[in-house]
Scaffold this active site. Structure first.
Site, PDB file in Angstrom:
ATOM      1  N   SER A   7       0.826  -1.206   0.000  1.00  0.00           N
ATOM      2  CA  SER A   7       0.000   0.000   0.000  1.00  0.00           C
ATOM      3  C   SER A   7       0.857   1.252   0.000  1.00  0.00           C
ATOM      4  O   SER A   7       1.946   1.268   0.568  1.00  0.00           O
ATOM      5  CB  SER A   7      -0.926   0.047   1.216  1.00  0.00           C
ATOM      6  OG  SER A   7      -1.663   1.251   1.176  1.00  0.00           O
TER       7      SER A   7
ATOM      8  N   LYS B 186      -4.539  -6.760   3.433  1.00  0.00           N
ATOM      9  CA  LYS B 186      -4.503  -5.619   2.493  1.00  0.00           C
ATOM     10  C   LYS B 186      -5.927  -5.268   2.054  1.00  0.00           C
ATOM     11  O   LYS B 186      -6.282  -4.102   1.889  1.00  0.00           O
ATOM     12  CB  LYS B 186      -3.615  -5.959   1.286  1.00  0.00           C
ATOM     13  CG  LYS B 186      -3.661  -4.919   0.154  1.00  0.00           C
ATOM     14  CD  LYS B 186      -3.178  -3.549   0.619  1.00  0.00           C
ATOM     15  CE  LYS B 186      -2.980  -2.499  -0.416  1.00  0.00           C
ATOM     16  NZ  LYS B 186      -3.964  -2.112  -1.345  1.00  0.00           N
TER      17      LYS B 186
ATOM     18  N   HIS C 247      -7.463  -3.309   4.740  1.00  0.00           N
ATOM     19  CA  HIS C 247      -6.897  -1.956   4.641  1.00  0.00           C
ATOM     20  C   HIS C 247      -7.691  -1.146   3.621  1.00  0.00           C
ATOM     21  O   HIS C 247      -8.066   0.005   3.864  1.00  0.00           O
ATOM     22  CB  HIS C 247      -5.423  -2.035   4.243  1.00  0.00           C
ATOM     23  CG  HIS C 247      -4.844  -0.732   3.768  1.00  0.00           C
ATOM     24  ND1 HIS C 247      -5.078  -0.229   2.497  1.00  0.00           N
ATOM     25  CD2 HIS C 247      -4.058   0.183   4.394  1.00  0.00           C
ATOM     26  CE1 HIS C 247      -4.475   0.936   2.371  1.00  0.00           C
ATOM     27  NE2 HIS C 247      -3.848   1.205   3.501  1.00  0.00           N
ATOM     28  N   ASN C 248      -7.964  -1.744   2.477  1.00  0.00           N
ATOM     29  CA  ASN C 248      -8.674  -1.009   1.429  1.00  0.00           C
ATOM     30  C   ASN C 248     -10.130  -0.744   1.802  1.00  0.00           C
ATOM     31  O   ASN C 248     -10.670   0.322   1.501  1.00  0.00           O
ATOM     32  CB  ASN C 248      -8.601  -1.774   0.108  1.00  0.00           C
ATOM     33  CG  ASN C 248      -7.269  -1.567  -0.589  1.00  0.00           C
ATOM     34  OD1 ASN C 248      -6.267  -1.335   0.067  1.00  0.00           O
ATOM     35  ND2 ASN C 248      -7.247  -1.644  -1.899  1.00  0.00           N
TER      36      ASN C 248
ATOM     37  N   GLU D  66      -9.919   2.092   3.900  1.00  0.00           N
ATOM     38  CA  GLU D  66      -9.605   3.244   3.031  1.00  0.00           C
ATOM     39  C   GLU D  66     -10.896   3.813   2.415  1.00  0.00           C
ATOM     40  O   GLU D  66     -11.108   5.027   2.381  1.00  0.00           O
ATOM     41  CB  GLU D  66      -8.638   2.768   1.939  1.00  0.00           C
ATOM     42  CG  GLU D  66      -8.273   3.761   0.877  1.00  0.00           C
ATOM     43  CD  GLU D  66      -7.392   3.114  -0.222  1.00  0.00           C
ATOM     44  OE1 GLU D  66      -6.326   2.563   0.110  1.00  0.00           O
ATOM     45  OE2 GLU D  66      -7.783   3.163  -1.409  1.00  0.00           O
TER      46      GLU D  66
HETATM   47  C1  6PG Z   1      -3.178   1.411  -1.703  1.00  0.00           C
HETATM   48  C2  6PG Z   1      -4.494   1.553  -2.447  1.00  0.00           C
HETATM   49  C3  6PG Z   1      -4.476   0.919  -3.780  1.00  0.00           C
HETATM   50  C4  6PG Z   1      -5.826   0.953  -4.492  1.00  0.00           C
HETATM   51  C5  6PG Z   1      -6.254   2.297  -4.928  1.00  0.00           C
HETATM   52  C6  6PG Z   1      -7.508   2.311  -5.819  1.00  0.00           C
HETATM   53  O1  6PG Z   1      -3.229   0.874  -0.609  1.00  0.00           O
HETATM   54  O2  6PG Z   1      -2.148   1.863  -2.204  1.00  0.00           O
HETATM   55  O3  6PG Z   1      -5.471   0.889  -1.698  1.00  0.00           O
HETATM   56  O4  6PG Z   1      -4.104  -0.417  -3.570  1.00  0.00           O
HETATM   57  O5  6PG Z   1      -5.721   0.170  -5.608  1.00  0.00           O
HETATM   58  O6  6PG Z   1      -6.477   3.111  -3.848  1.00  0.00           O
HETATM   59  O7  6PG Z   1      -8.567   1.630  -5.272  1.00  0.00           O
HETATM   60  P1  6PG Z   1     -10.054   1.891  -5.851  1.00  0.00           P
HETATM   61  O8  6PG Z   1      -9.914   2.056  -7.333  1.00  0.00           O
HETATM   62  O9  6PG Z   1     -10.860   0.679  -5.536  1.00  0.00           O
HETATM   63  O10 6PG Z   1     -10.520   3.141  -5.215  1.00  0.00           O
END
Ligand code: 6PG
Length: 509
Positions: free
Chosen positions: A133, A205, A208-209, A212
């Site tokens: 990430s 991960k 984490h997303n 996010e």
């Molecule tokens: C990271 C992000 C990355 C992710 C983008 C786009 O941890 O660096 O999570 O892995 O791919 O943020 O995600 P979306 O297109 O689903 O918003």
């Protein structure tokens, strides 16, 4: 063509993330052999980076790459998640990859694919999945790395992963900010740690997303509410986020929000770019996977799912434009104090964020049982303190919470977070009520509050719901005055019929 076997590690896939990760590894003195399907891309990359501290070796075929890397070979694969990962793994195996060699899939692969691949390829190599990430800057100067796979294999990868990961200051718990090319950050606590077997790294991960997604949605709602209730312009909102970034909400996402809001439109210096960006959010799927996994395991990660649905709703732009002409909302003008509302939104954001993380950690707790992993939650929160998109001061508090009580059932019950929620909830409720009164969509704030209120309620209306299930479908119910697991049924409506004790599921009766 590689002339000698000298590379410490190989890397396949020179798109943005691959190039940046290769340079980061080389900056730390490791020699990296690189291969890309289109040879010219590899050649351009090598030509553009002639003097890295560790050195780069360009390889024109997978066989060349295998010949260039020291055994046991470590080959990073950074290709599009999905079928391409299997294609590359098959190519490597076909070209002579050996049983002790490691494939390290650094894409956003679905954790179930990583579990499957680890099993499928176990006779030919050791398949490792590592979450990465931090976007391209993270890959270049220090990402947060979430490795999962065979624990023995991890020992081979560990020195490189610890060297290239972001670093946290042991004193403050804050990320040590980015390096310069050729001058990597070397001191500090590395933002990587072994997560667990097979797909554990990719699972973490994914969580984490999911976090996010909700973090971004909450910040966007805070912006939207302040903008509409207080009629503030983007450049008036920017310093508010910048100020918040000095306190409890200090995080990468708040920091970039302050930056975004002051950005003028490059085509028109009188307007702000944020006002020219179309309000439709896209997604690649990791938030959706998190939500589906929550539903599959029966974990109430409603705020995370709400953040995914908020993106789906935003994508219905044409329908929304049409609906806006037909569906009325309330007439409402906020007449209260400006600063009071800003402080209230701050607290609503902080309380909602606590709930969002509580949901993410609850999911990981459930996944431990489901997939036979054993997570170290203090360590997971620790490696998210730097490098990754959700990096935040707040993560030190989560590390502290799980260090105090590794078996903590829910983050909301930690003394620090409990106190924050008690302090902030009155403002949080005010903001949610104001959003409802004003007819402003704030689904993540609302859903996080519903989670908090639901989780802290010893009594919920599911008694009525379960009675309804028994009424129309004989689905049975448990009684408050009988031991858990004892099931009953009534032939409703039944003023004169006896209640029937039902056999427990799976019993021999
Ligand atoms: C990271 C992000 C990355 C992710 C983008 C786009 O941890 O660096 O999570 O892995 O791919 O943020 O995600 P979306 O297109 O689903 O918003």
């Amino acid at each position: 063509m590689a002339e000698q076997t000298q590379a410490d590690i190989g890397l396949i896939g020179l798109a943005v993330m691959g190039e940046n990760l290769a340079l980061n590894i080389a900056d730390h003195g490791f020699n990296v052999a690189v291969y890309n399907r289109t040879t010219q891309v590899m050649k351009n990359f090598i030509a553009a980076n002639p003097d890295t501290p560790g050195g780069l070796i360009g390889c024109e075929s997978v066989a060349d790459l295998l010949a260039a890397v020291k055994k046991p070979r470590k080959i990073i694969v950074l290709v599009k998640a999905g079928a391409a990962v299997d294609t590359v793994a098959q190519q490597l195996i076909g070209a002579g990859l050996e049983k002790d060699d490691l494939i390290i899939d650094c894409g956003n692969s679905q954790w179930t694919d990583t579990i499957r691949r680890e099993k499928d390829y176990s006779r030919q190599c050791r398949f490792f999945g590592s979450g990465v990430s931090g976007g391209e800057v993270g890959a270049r100067f220090g990402p947060s790395l979430m490795p999962g796979g065979d624990a023995q294999a991890w020992r081979h990868l560990e020195p490189i992963w610890k060297a290239i990961a972001a670093k946290v200051d042991p004193g403050t718990g804050k990320a040590i900010e980015t390096a310069k090319p050729g001058q990597p950050v070397k001191d500090g606590i590395p933002c990587t740690a072994y997560i667990g077997e097979n797909g554990a790294g990719h699972y973490v991960k994914m969580i984490h997303n999911g976090i996010e997604y909700i973090d971004m949605q909450l910040i966007s709602e805070a912006y939207f509410l302040m903008r509409n209730l207080l009629s503030l312009q983007p450049d008036e909102l920017s310093p508010i986020f910048a100020r918040w970034n000095q306190g409890d909400l200090d995080s990468y996402l708040i920091e970039i929000t302050a930056d975004i809001l002051k950005q003028r439109d490059p085509r028109d210096a009188d307007s702000f770019l944020v006002d020219r960006v179309l309000d439709t959010a896209q997604q690649k799927g990791t938030g959706k996977w998190t939500s589906i996994n929550a539903l599959d395991m029966g974990i109430p990660a409603n705020a995370i799912a709400e953040a995914v649905f908020a993106r789906c709703l935003s994508a219905l732009k044409d329908e929304r434009i049409e609906a806006a002409k037909h569906l009325a909302g309330p007439r409402y003008t906020y007449s209260g104090d400006r600063d009071e509302l800003i402080n209230a939104v701050h607290d609503a954001l902080y309380c909602s964020k606590i709930c969002a993380y509580a949901q993410g950690f609850q999911l990981m707790r459930a996944a431990e049982g489901e997939y036979h992993w054993k997570f170290d939650f203090a360590s997971i929160a620790g490696i998210w303190r730097g490098g990754c998109i959700i990096r935040a001061r707040f993560l030190q508090k989560i590390t502290d919470a799980y260090t105090r009580a590794p078996g903590l059932v829910n983050l909301l019950l930690d003394p620090y977070f409990k106190e924050q929620l008690h302090k902030g909830q009155s403002h949080w409720r005010t903001v949610v009520a104001l959003a409802a009164q004003a007819g402003l969509a704030a689904p993540a704030f609302m859903s996080a509050l519903a989670y908090y209120d639901g989780y802290r309620s010893a009594q919920l209306p599911a008694n009525l719901l379960q009675a309804q299930r028994d009424y129309f479908g004989a689905h049975t119910y448990e009684r408050t005055d009988e031991p858990r697991g004892a099931l009953f049924h009534l032939d409703w409506p039944a003023p004169d019929r006896p209640e029937i004790a039902m056999p427990a599921p799976g019993s021999a009766v």
